[in-house]
Scaffold this motif. Structure first.
Motif, PDB file in Angstrom:
ATOM      1  N   GLY A 129       0.803  -1.223   0.000  1.00  0.00           N
ATOM      2  CA  GLY A 129       0.000   0.000   0.000  1.00  0.00           C
ATOM      3  C   GLY A 129       0.833   1.267   0.000  1.00  0.00           C
ATOM      4  O   GLY A 129       0.376   2.324  -0.453  1.00  0.00           O
ATOM      5  N   PHE A 130       2.078   1.186   0.491  1.00  0.00           N
ATOM      6  CA  PHE A 130       2.936   2.373   0.531  1.00  0.00           C
ATOM      7  C   PHE A 130       3.234   2.902  -0.874  1.00  0.00           C
ATOM      8  O   PHE A 130       3.426   4.112  -1.051  1.00  0.00           O
ATOM      9  CB  PHE A 130       4.259   2.049   1.240  1.00  0.00           C
ATOM     10  CG  PHE A 130       4.163   2.107   2.740  1.00  0.00           C
ATOM     11  CD1 PHE A 130       4.300   3.310   3.409  1.00  0.00           C
ATOM     12  CD2 PHE A 130       3.917   0.956   3.472  1.00  0.00           C
ATOM     13  CE1 PHE A 130       4.208   3.368   4.798  1.00  0.00           C
ATOM     14  CE2 PHE A 130       3.824   0.997   4.852  1.00  0.00           C
ATOM     15  CZ  PHE A 130       3.971   2.206   5.524  1.00  0.00           C
ATOM     16  N   ALA A 131       3.293   2.002  -1.864  1.00  0.00           N
ATOM     17  CA  ALA A 131       3.614   2.429  -3.226  1.00  0.00           C
ATOM     18  C   ALA A 131       2.597   3.423  -3.752  1.00  0.00           C
ATOM     19  O   ALA A 131       2.943   4.361  -4.478  1.00  0.00           O
ATOM     20  CB  ALA A 131       3.702   1.215  -4.155  1.00  0.00           C
ATOM     21  N   ALA A 132       1.332   3.216  -3.385  1.00  0.00           N
ATOM     22  CA  ALA A 132       0.268   4.100  -3.873  1.00  0.00           C
ATOM     23  C   ALA A 132       0.255   5.445  -3.164  1.00  0.00           C
ATOM     24  O   ALA A 132      -0.363   6.398  -3.642  1.00  0.00           O
ATOM     25  CB  ALA A 132      -1.089   3.416  -3.715  1.00  0.00           C
ATOM     26  N   ALA A 300      -2.090   6.478 -16.243  1.00  0.00           N
ATOM     27  CA  ALA A 300      -3.188   6.382 -15.271  1.00  0.00           C
ATOM     28  C   ALA A 300      -3.511   7.752 -14.669  1.00  0.00           C
ATOM     29  O   ALA A 300      -2.623   8.575 -14.446  1.00  0.00           O
ATOM     30  CB  ALA A 300      -2.810   5.399 -14.169  1.00  0.00           C
ATOM     31  N   LYS A 301      -4.783   7.963 -14.399  1.00  0.00           N
ATOM     32  CA  LYS A 301      -5.218   9.192 -13.746  1.00  0.00           C
ATOM     33  C   LYS A 301      -4.924   9.115 -12.249  1.00  0.00           C
ATOM     34  O   LYS A 301      -4.904   8.034 -11.662  1.00  0.00           O
ATOM     35  CB  LYS A 301      -6.717   9.402 -13.976  1.00  0.00           C
ATOM     36  CG  LYS A 301      -7.083   9.613 -15.439  1.00  0.00           C
ATOM     37  CD  LYS A 301      -8.588   9.788 -15.604  1.00  0.00           C
ATOM     38  CE  LYS A 301      -8.946   9.996 -17.073  1.00  0.00           C
ATOM     39  NZ  LYS A 301     -10.412  10.151 -17.264  1.00  0.00           N
ATOM     40  N   LYS A 302      -4.709  10.284 -11.629  1.00  0.00           N
ATOM     41  CA  LYS A 302      -4.371  10.324 -10.211  1.00  0.00           C
ATOM     42  C   LYS A 302      -5.624  10.364  -9.336  1.00  0.00           C
ATOM     43  O   LYS A 302      -5.664  11.058  -8.316  1.00  0.00           O
ATOM     44  CB  LYS A 302      -3.476  11.523  -9.927  1.00  0.00           C
ATOM     45  CG  LYS A 302      -2.115  11.417 -10.584  1.00  0.00           C
ATOM     46  CD  LYS A 302      -1.219  12.581 -10.222  1.00  0.00           C
ATOM     47  CE  LYS A 302       0.149  12.435 -10.863  1.00  0.00           C
ATOM     48  NZ  LYS A 302       1.060  13.552 -10.535  1.00  0.00           N
ATOM     49  N   THR A 303      -6.628   9.611  -9.743  1.00  0.00           N
ATOM     50  CA  THR A 303      -7.846   9.456  -8.950  1.00  0.00           C
ATOM     51  C   THR A 303      -7.743   8.161  -8.152  1.00  0.00           C
ATOM     52  O   THR A 303      -6.809   7.366  -8.347  1.00  0.00           O
ATOM     53  CB  THR A 303      -9.072   9.404  -9.862  1.00  0.00           C
ATOM     54  OG1 THR A 303      -8.945   8.265 -10.740  1.00  0.00           O
ATOM     55  CG2 THR A 303      -9.189  10.675 -10.697  1.00  0.00           C
ATOM     56  N   PHE A 304      -8.727   7.928  -7.268  1.00  0.00           N
ATOM     57  CA  PHE A 304      -8.714   6.695  -6.477  1.00  0.00           C
ATOM     58  C   PHE A 304      -8.800   5.467  -7.383  1.00  0.00           C
ATOM     59  O   PHE A 304      -8.075   4.489  -7.192  1.00  0.00           O
ATOM     60  CB  PHE A 304      -9.885   6.699  -5.488  1.00  0.00           C
ATOM     61  CG  PHE A 304     -10.002   5.414  -4.710  1.00  0.00           C
ATOM     62  CD1 PHE A 304      -9.180   5.176  -3.613  1.00  0.00           C
ATOM     63  CD2 PHE A 304     -10.919   4.439  -5.081  1.00  0.00           C
ATOM     64  CE1 PHE A 304      -9.269   3.992  -2.908  1.00  0.00           C
ATOM     65  CE2 PHE A 304     -11.015   3.248  -4.376  1.00  0.00           C
ATOM     66  CZ  PHE A 304     -10.186   3.022  -3.284  1.00  0.00           C
ATOM     67  N   VAL A 305      -9.680   5.541  -8.389  1.00  0.00           N
ATOM     68  CA  VAL A 305      -9.845   4.409  -9.316  1.00  0.00           C
ATOM     69  C   VAL A 305      -8.558   4.196 -10.114  1.00  0.00           C
ATOM     70  O   VAL A 305      -8.105   3.059 -10.317  1.00  0.00           O
ATOM     71  CB  VAL A 305     -11.039   4.648 -10.262  1.00  0.00           C
ATOM     72  CG1 VAL A 305     -11.116   3.545 -11.319  1.00  0.00           C
ATOM     73  CG2 VAL A 305     -12.335   4.709  -9.471  1.00  0.00           C
ATOM     74  N   THR A 310      -3.673   0.973 -11.135  1.00  0.00           N
ATOM     75  CA  THR A 310      -2.209   0.909 -11.228  1.00  0.00           C
ATOM     76  C   THR A 310      -1.650  -0.046 -10.180  1.00  0.00           C
ATOM     77  O   THR A 310      -0.720  -0.818 -10.456  1.00  0.00           O
ATOM     78  CB  THR A 310      -1.599   2.310 -11.034  1.00  0.00           C
ATOM     79  OG1 THR A 310      -2.161   3.206 -11.990  1.00  0.00           O
ATOM     80  CG2 THR A 310      -0.091   2.275 -11.214  1.00  0.00           C
ATOM     81  N   TRP A 311      -2.206  -0.004  -8.966  1.00  0.00           N
ATOM     82  CA  TRP A 311      -1.742  -0.883  -7.891  1.00  0.00           C
ATOM     83  C   TRP A 311      -1.931  -2.353  -8.270  1.00  0.00           C
ATOM     84  O   TRP A 311      -1.034  -3.176  -8.055  1.00  0.00           O
ATOM     85  CB  TRP A 311      -2.505  -0.572  -6.599  1.00  0.00           C
ATOM     86  CG  TRP A 311      -1.919  -1.219  -5.382  1.00  0.00           C
ATOM     87  CD1 TRP A 311      -0.986  -0.692  -4.551  1.00  0.00           C
ATOM     88  CD2 TRP A 311      -2.215  -2.528  -4.881  1.00  0.00           C
ATOM     89  NE1 TRP A 311      -0.678  -1.583  -3.546  1.00  0.00           N
ATOM     90  CE2 TRP A 311      -1.412  -2.718  -3.720  1.00  0.00           C
ATOM     91  CE3 TRP A 311      -3.077  -3.542  -5.290  1.00  0.00           C
ATOM     92  CZ2 TRP A 311      -1.454  -3.895  -2.979  1.00  0.00           C
ATOM     93  CZ3 TRP A 311      -3.107  -4.720  -4.543  1.00  0.00           C
ATOM     94  CH2 TRP A 311      -2.307  -4.888  -3.406  1.00  0.00           C
TER      95      TRP A 311
END
Length: 391
Positions: A129-132, A300-305, A310-311
């Motif tokens: 999770g740290f990567a995101a 990828a867009k910098k939104t939650f989705v 990307t994750w």
């Protein structure tokens, strides 16, 4: 310069150190050190070769742009594919090693028998999770953890040095196929000296100062060599090569054996924490690079989705590898040598040859065509060693 030296050394030192005793135990202490010195020489030379390419191309260009200038779109595809393969292989190796240490911790601390596949998923979800979160968070966490890891390494080495037995080192070579022992060790040792990804950044940071950059790369690459030699000394010289070779690449077995030798509970905890931090710091750095690379590829867009997609693209392939490829930490780490050879030996050789033809003036690393040919031969040997192990 001190900060740049720390970046070079810090990029190299990590979870690969944990695999070195497991990979070189069958060789014995002296052959293992000789192998590391040769690989260090190759890594130092190729780092200076990449410095030459960066300086002649112009301060500010990244590796992808330089590859495009000199080798065109096909070269960029090979470079991108190698980089992606390397990061996926390293992530899979760290997931495998991290999950095995998690199983050991669950057993020792809570008396819980944790399934290995469950441990892999837990390790991925918690630390992945740290990567995101982005580079700012990972940078702060990594600086602290890496500093603590180096401090623990010094404590462990100083405490275990008096326990080193000359007899253990003298009898550490194992009576088995000499060829297979060397072939298994070469790729893992080579992967442990992979610091070249930071060179373009350092060229910009030091404004293309050739003299300073040469010193940074040579000193920065020598620090890991010294750390690795001391680490082999306190592992092969205390546990013994014969016993380590019997672990069959099991990282928890190595850590447990060192803890038994330590006797003191405090040093035993230091050994355990050092192993954890070596894996975690490497994992955070590699997965952040992989996450950013995937985000750039997919735009990828910098939104939650967008971050969630990307994750998943970042972690699902190495997670599947860690779950279903049974070879383990050392074997998967050795496989990373193949794309690493392409990235830091074959592509730089091709770019240097091209660049020297079209731009004969400028900084040039010593050795000329002979050194380029020798580096290419050593690179082919490393790939051949990994194919030998795989087959």
């Amino acid at each position: 310069m001190l900060g740049s030296i720390a970046i070079v050394a810090g990029t190299a030192i990590g979870a690969g150190m944990l695999a070195l005793p497991l990979a070189t135990a069958a060789l014995g202490m002296v052959p293992a050190i000789l192998l590391m010195v040769v690989i260090w020489g190759l890594s130092a030379y190729t780092s200076l070769l990449m410095l030459e390419i960066n300086l002649r191309s112009g301060v500010g260009d990244n590796v992808h742009a330089i590859t495009g200038k000199l080798l065109g779109k096909k070269g960029q595809i090979v470079q991108g594919a190698s980089f992606l393969s390397l990061l996926v292989a390293l992530t899979a190796a760290y997931l495998t090693g991290g999950s095995s240490l998690l199983v050991l911790k669950a057993q020792n601390m809570f008396d819980i028998v944790l399934d290995n596949q469950v441990a892999v998923v837990l390790f991925t979800l918690v630390l992945g999770g740290f990567a995101a979160l982005g580079v700012a968070w990972v940078d702060k966490v990594s600086r602290f953890l890496f500093s603590l890891m180096i401090l623990l390494l010094i404590v462990v080495v100083l405490f275990l040095l008096p326990e080193v037995s000359i007899a253990s080192m003298a009898t550490s070579a194992v009576a088995q196929s000499l060829t297979s022992s060397w072939m298994a060790a070469i790729p893992v040792v080579f992967t442990s000296f992979g610091f070249h990804v930071c060179i373009a950044t350092l060229v910009r940071y030091l404004d293309g100062d050739t003299v300073s950059l040469r010193k940074v790369l040579l000193i920065g690459s020598t620090i890991p060599l010294a750390c690795y030699i001391f680490w082999l000394l306190v592992t092969l010289g205390t546990v013994g090569g014969s016993e380590i070779n019997g672990f069959n690449g099991s990282l928890p077995a190595l850590i447990s054996a060192l803890q038994e030798i330590a006797h003191t509970p405090l040093i035993s905890k230091c050994i355990s924490l050092f192993a954890d931090l070596a894996l975690i710091t490497s994992f955070l750095g590699v997965t952040l690079s992989l996450y950013d690379f995937v985000a750039e590829l997919t735009r990828a867009k910098k939104t939650f989705v967008g971050r969630a997609q990307t994750w998943l693209l970042t972690f699902v392939p190495p997670l599947l590898c860690a779950l279903y490829v049974p070879e383990g930490f050392v074997a998967v780490l050795g496989f990373a040598a193949v794309p690493l050879v392409v990235m830091i030996i074959f592509l730089p050789i091709a770019m240097a040859l091209r660049q020297r033809q079209i731009q004969p003036q400028g900084y040039q690393v010593v050795g000329g065509t002979f050194a380029l040919g020798l580096a290419g031969i050593l690179g082919a040997i490393i790939i051949g060693a990994q194919l030998f192990v795989a087959l």
